[in-house]
Scaffold this active site. Structure first.
Site: not given
Ligand code: OXD
Ligand code: MN
Length: 595
Positions: A197, A206, A250, A277
């Site tokens: 995933y 991330k 949000c 992001d």
């Molecule tokens: C998060 C994403 O979970 O950007 O922050 O997917």
């Molecule tokens: Mn994110």
């Protein structure tokens, strides 16, 4: 492909460990990617969508047990446990390497090992960094080719340097019991096993751009933050850049791509998107803070994305996009998700690939009854976005005038306020919180602290992370961006939202930018500077000034409870909590006592 000895050595070790049948370097060429797309379609890994309506678009379905990031199986492996801090899972690096190598050993047998050299940030930018991900998944190769800059150019820039992040992804059996997403910040290494995933396997995002990069930024004097970057253009054509951090749910991607209301749009206001992001920020030659978006695409949540909530995101998904776990309309081979429109397909397959009956949809049981998984995604090239900034592809970054924190708070936080100074702003970010919504599992309205929206993404001790923020403020001095907090989610006693949100948030951005330029007034309160109600432009909005006043209010009782909760939250960080933040909390309490 490269003569870099550190790369060759690592790849040799990985080949010996994983035992692939074939090895393929990803060179970034369209012809190679096209071959891989064809292969993925032939094996059923991806489905080609309607070429006329969605040119270059594909659908992929993950296993139903593998649909989201797995925070409980995400580890920061530092030699000293204390350095991972109280907010991360920790394991001894030696023990974890052994465990992961045992899981991955021989798992590429019968498969191809794809080697993806990629740059986070424009190739060659002084703010960019390089990674190499190996994977046995074409889906990962194709997604990484959208989300990052991939290919030979990257290796040329790397030269013989050892400054690159090693990323091993092995699908193995996609077994949730043996799924691990592990980071070794001291070795610049990431290992992800038993998942396929996005957030767990696109290791540039991330894992590298936040967890590893936050650690690198701490050591090297820069910042990797979970922030969007946008440019707000005024009628004179001047653009001011802001970076903003929000916990999930949000509307971060929506704010990044906002379209101002008609009235402001006609006056000449416009938003340009630099990133939705992640922001990497470094002090530039003129002493200001400069930011780049290290990514090259958007990995956005599909449900809820529509022409009103985010026209620009929707447009971005109309070509060369990979959809994951959305609903398939069998009549015209296109995709659909909840919240796209009020016209669910009648002849469709749900996110699991089963026949789907939209009349059985039950909001209380979304995963089982929805067409698209609630966390279904689109992976879209950033250059598809109609409002992508001209600066997006330039390596020097954009100068940041304001940093915005935010969360979802029904009663507590005003629509917007400005912190008193940088240290006070760090305090505001460290205490950031959001209330859970019906969209998440568990109780509604529970306050979750999520400092700087980095709780799942900070690759080291959060007390040290706060100290790093304070140090950056000292270096920036009077060139530091001003720090604000926003809350689009104040409600009345019946739970109705009082602020319209979406495009109208531009009215708040205008006040923020005006404050940065010394053009707007404010009222000093116990928590910071709140706008004078008349300084938020309500033209064309069905909202009276009293309602606006009510959502700018700072309530003594609510904030006294908030201060007590922050005190409790701070206990976690023990003696690594900077003394400046303890002082900030004491100041807040004494300000509230004086109210
Ligand atoms: C998060 C994403 O979970 O950007 O922050 O997917
Ligand atoms: Mn994110």
């Amino acid at each position: 492909m490269t003569e870099n000895k550190t790369v060759i050595k690592w790849l040799d070790e990985m080949k010996a460990l994983l035992n692939p049948d074939k090895v393929m370097w990803i060179d970034g060429s369209e012809s190679q990617l096209d071959e891989l797309r064809k292969e993925a379609v032939a094996t059923g890994e991806m489905l080609k969508l309607n070429e006329e309506k969605l040119p270059g678009c594909y659908l992929h379905r993950t296993k139903p047990n593998d649909v989201a990031r797995v925070e409980d199986r995400t580890f920061i492996c530092t030699s000293d446990k204390d350095n991972a801090g109280p907010t991360n899972n920790w394991c001894d690096p030696k023990e974890m390497y052994e465990k992961l190598y045992n899981i991955a050993r021989g798992s590429y047998k019968g498969r191809t090992m794809y080697i993806i050299p990629y740059s986070m940030g424009p190739v060659g930018s002084p703010l960019a960094k390089i990674g190499i991900e190996i994977t046995d998944s074409i889906y990962v190769v194709l997604n990484m080719s959208i989300m990052t800059r991939v290919g030979n150019e990257v290796l040329k820039v790397l030269g013989d340097s050892n400054d690159w992040v090693r990323g091993l992804h092995a699908k193995c059996d996609v077994d949730p019991e043996n799924r691990y997403i592990c980071h070794f910040p001291e070795d610049n290494t990431i290992i992800s096993v038993n998942s396929a995933y996005g957030g767990n396997v696109l290791l540039g995002k991330k894992c590298f751009a936040l967890r590893i990069a936050s650690y690198q930024g701490w050591k090297e004097g820069w910042m990797a933050e979970h922030m969007l970057i946008l440019g707000l253009q005024n009628p004179k054509g001047e653009i001011k850049y802001v970076a903003a951090a929000f916990p999930s749910a949000c509307g971060k991607t929506n704010l990044a791509m906002l379209i101002p209301p008609e009235y402001l749009h006609k006056k000449g206001y416009k938003v340009w998107t630099v990133g939705d992001d992640i922001a990497w920020m470094k002090i530039g030659p003129d002493g200001r803070l400069y930011a780049i978006n290290p990514e090259n695409g958007f990995f956005g949540v599909a449900p809820g994305t529509n022409a009103h909530s985010n026209f620009n995101a929707l447009e971005s998904t109309k070509k060369n996009t990979i959809f994951t776990n959305v609903c398939l309309n069998l009549d015209d081979n296109t995709v659909w998700w909840e919240g796209l429109d009020n016209n669910p397909p009648k002849n469709a397959l749900n996110w699991k690939g089963e026949p789907w009956d939209y009349t059985k949809y039950d909001k209380a049981n979304k995963v089982a009854t929805s067409g698209a998984h609630p966390n279904s995604r689109f992976t879209a090239p950033a250059k598809n976005c109609p409002c992508i900034s001209d600066e997006f592809d330039k390596g020097q970054g954009v100068p940041i005038s304001a940093i915005i924190f935010g969360g979802r708070r029904a009663k507590c936080t005003p629509l917007v306020y400005q912190s008193k100074d940088w240290v006070n702003g760090v305090f505001v970010g460290s205490a950031m919180a959001s209330e859970t919504t019906a969209a998440a599992a568990g109780a509604v309205g529970v306050v979750r602290r999520d400092p700087m929206a980095m709780l799942p993404f900070c690759g080291y001790h959060m007390g040290d992370y706060f100290a790093h923020w304070l140090e950056m403020g000292e270096k920036l001095g009077d060139k530091a961006p001003k720090i604000f907090n926003v809350n689009w989610f104040r409600t009345d006693d019946d739970g109705n939202f009082l602020w319209p949100g979406y495009g109208d948030n531009a009215r708040v951005l205008n006040w923020i930018v005006d404050r940065c330029e010394g053009k707007a007034d404010a009222v000093e309160t116990a928590i910071g500077y709140v706008p004078k109600p008349e300084d938020i432009d309500l033209t064309d909005l069905d909202m009276d000034i009293d309602t606006l006043k009510s959502i700018l209010e700072v309530d003594k009782d609510v904030w006294t409870k908030e201060a007590a909760e922050i005190e409790e939250h701070y206990k976690k960080f023990g003696d690594r909590l900077p003394k400046e933040l303890k002082e900030q909390l004491e100041n807040l309490k004494s300000n509230l006592n004086k109210m």
